[in-house]
Design a protein around this motif. Structure first.
Motif, PDB file in Angstrom:
ATOM      1  N   HIS A 196       0.521  -1.520  -0.252  1.00 35.83           N
ATOM      2  CA  HIS A 196       0.174   0.408   0.015  1.00 35.83           C
ATOM      3  C   HIS A 196       0.817   1.278   0.107  1.00 35.83           C
ATOM      4  CE1 HIS A 196       0.609  -1.593   4.138  1.00 35.83           C
ATOM      5  NE2 HIS A 196       0.600   0.077   4.750  1.00 35.83           N
ATOM      6  N   CYS A 197       0.366   2.783  -0.579  1.00 38.06           N
ATOM      7  CA  CYS A 197       1.154   3.811  -0.190  1.00 38.06           C
ATOM      8  C   CYS A 197       0.654   3.873   1.021  1.00 38.06           C
ATOM      9  CB  CYS A 197       0.737   4.422  -0.896  1.00 38.06           C
ATOM     10  SG  CYS A 197       0.846   5.977  -0.537  1.00 38.06           S
ATOM     11  N   SER A 219      -4.195   1.079  -4.158  1.00 36.70           N
ATOM     12  CA  SER A 219      -4.566   1.193  -5.637  1.00 36.70           C
ATOM     13  C   SER A 219      -3.061   1.784  -6.226  1.00 36.70           C
ATOM     14  CB  SER A 219      -5.422   2.112  -6.022  1.00 36.70           C
ATOM     15  OG  SER A 219      -5.632   2.639  -7.531  1.00 36.70           O
ATOM     16  N   CYS A 248       1.746   5.412  -6.518  1.00 42.83           N
ATOM     17  CA  CYS A 248       0.671   4.937  -5.926  1.00 42.83           C
ATOM     18  C   CYS A 248      -0.821   6.060  -6.853  1.00 42.83           C
ATOM     19  CB  CYS A 248       0.083   6.462  -4.612  1.00 42.83           C
ATOM     20  SG  CYS A 248      -1.424   6.260  -4.250  1.00 42.83           S
ATOM     21  N   LYS A 249      -1.459   5.237  -6.992  1.00 39.11           N
ATOM     22  CA  LYS A 249      -2.919   5.824  -7.927  1.00 39.11           C
ATOM     23  C   LYS A 249      -3.547   6.578  -7.832  1.00 39.11           C
ATOM     24  CE  LYS A 249      -3.143   1.785 -11.068  1.00 39.11           C
ATOM     25  NZ  LYS A 249      -3.656   0.169 -11.402  1.00 39.11           N
ATOM     26  N   SER A 250      -3.516   7.131  -6.399  1.00 34.52           N
ATOM     27  CA  SER A 250      -4.460   7.701  -5.613  1.00 34.52           C
ATOM     28  C   SER A 250      -3.771   9.340  -4.885  1.00 34.52           C
ATOM     29  CB  SER A 250      -4.834   7.630  -4.412  1.00 34.52           C
ATOM     30  OG  SER A 250      -5.832   6.222  -4.118  1.00 34.52           O
ATOM     31  N   CYS A 251      -2.489   9.476  -4.708  1.00 33.40           N
ATOM     32  CA  CYS A 251      -2.038  10.546  -4.517  1.00 33.40           C
ATOM     33  C   CYS A 251      -0.396  11.202  -5.194  1.00 33.40           C
ATOM     34  CB  CYS A 251      -1.540  11.181  -3.156  1.00 33.40           C
ATOM     35  SG  CYS A 251      -0.409   9.468  -2.572  1.00 33.40           S
ATOM     36  N   LYS A 252      -0.319  10.291  -6.005  1.00 33.08           N
ATOM     37  CA  LYS A 252       0.673   9.838  -7.228  1.00 33.08           C
ATOM     38  C   LYS A 252       2.076  10.396  -6.155  1.00 33.08           C
ATOM     39  CE  LYS A 252      -2.613  10.961 -10.160  1.00 33.08           C
ATOM     40  NZ  LYS A 252      -3.953   9.688 -10.986  1.00 33.08           N
ATOM     41  N   CYS A 265      -0.625   7.808   1.918  1.00 29.80           N
ATOM     42  CA  CYS A 265      -2.185   7.661   1.546  1.00 29.80           C
ATOM     43  C   CYS A 265      -2.183   6.466   2.225  1.00 29.80           C
ATOM     44  CB  CYS A 265      -2.799   8.526   0.761  1.00 29.80           C
ATOM     45  SG  CYS A 265      -2.900   7.315  -0.530  1.00 29.80           S
ATOM     46  N   SER A 291      -3.547   3.994   0.415  1.00 30.53           N
ATOM     47  CA  SER A 291      -3.826   3.640  -0.662  1.00 30.53           C
ATOM     48  C   SER A 291      -3.781   2.158  -1.536  1.00 30.53           C
ATOM     49  CB  SER A 291      -4.631   4.423  -2.139  1.00 30.53           C
ATOM     50  OG  SER A 291      -4.573   4.013  -2.502  1.00 30.53           O
TER      51      SER A 291
END
Ligand SMILES: [Zn+2]
Length: 266
Positions: A27-28, A35, A45-49, A31, A33
């Motif tokens: 996980h990130c 994803s 991380c796809k959420s917070c880049k 954040c 995530s």
């Protein structure tokens, strides 16, 4: 480096570290995530880049040693292999080994116990001219220790302070006949017993004096000597080895407790 059976393959080490850092799900670190996409040896991380790697958010982020060498040095540390021997085994310099052992010690959790029931308390002196005083208390019949290091000879106030910090009220406290412990039960509610060494009474403090002997042997054997500025962390290492032997079973058990994700932002 020698090829030793206790050193796993690089792939296995990575797997273990990944598990220690991320648990079952990658996980990130920022954040949390799940994803996450992989690119090369890194993740995004796809959420917070945010970008990260296995080590980037841990105290291993600047690791320059090959993984198997790192594992061997950590194995030496947990198995209590003396500095000199560790240097020969790993073919790293003594300075490098001392550096890494310093790093490992700095990762030890510093939570101290509050001692109760029956406690032996004594002090020992290190460092010659610029004396360091080590107060060490042991709860008898358990693996619980508490300690404090002073940069001077102890006064009675230091003994009182130690009690306030680490001894539960109504504990039975055994000390030697030293003047700093005189009438200490007027300052903190303990049932105080004193040994008078001149009279060959050692029964009340024998266990804690034994601990000091083991500590001095440990320092001599593992490090040869300890400098004043490292005394605090070497005593912490000694106490943690005694109280939490499960941390030192193998490199993995050490990493499991010390390797955490350190988020770069909240
Ligand atoms: Zn993220």
């Amino acid at each position: 480096m020698y090829q030793l059976n206790q050193i796993p393959s690089e792939a296995q080490i990575k797997k273990t570290i990944r598990w220690c850092v991320f648990g079952t799900t990658l996980h990130c670190p920022d954040c949390l995530s799940r994803s996450v996409c992989v690119y090369g040896k890194r993740y995004r991380c796809k959420s917070c880049k945010g970008k990260f790697s296995l080590f980037s958010h841990t105290w291993l982020s600047n690791l320059k040693l090959p993984l198997q060498t790192f594992w061997l040095v950590l194995w030496c540390f947990v198995a209590q292999v003396p500095v000199k021997q560790s240097s020969k085994l790993s073919r790293l310099s003594i300075t490098t080994i001392r550096h890494w052992f310093d790093v490992f010690r700095s990762k030890l959790p510093e939570d101290q116990n509050i001692l109760e029931h029956l406690v032996q308390l004594d002090e020992a002196y290190f460092g010659g001219k610029e004396v360091r005083t080590l107060f060490l208390g042991k709860e008898i019949g358990t693996k619980k220790l508490a300690y404090r290091i002073l940069k001077r000879n102890p006064a009675r106030e230091d003994a009182w302070n130690f009690l306030e910090s680490y001894i539960r009220p109504n504990t039975t406290l055994n000390t030697d006949g030293g003047s700093i412990y005189h009438k200490i039960d007027n300052w903190w509610p303990v049932n105080h017993n004193r040994d008078i060494h001149k009279k060959f009474e050692f029964e009340h403090t024998s266990e804690i004096e034994g601990m000091f002997g083991v500590l001095r042997t440990f320092v001599r054997r593992m490090y040869h000597h300890v400098t004043r500025d490292k005394l605090q962390s070497v005593v912490l290492e000694f106490c943690t080895r005694f109280s939490h032997p499960e941390m030192f079973e193998n490199p993995q058990s050490f990493l499991q407790i010390t390797l955490h994700l350190i988020p770069t932002r909240c």
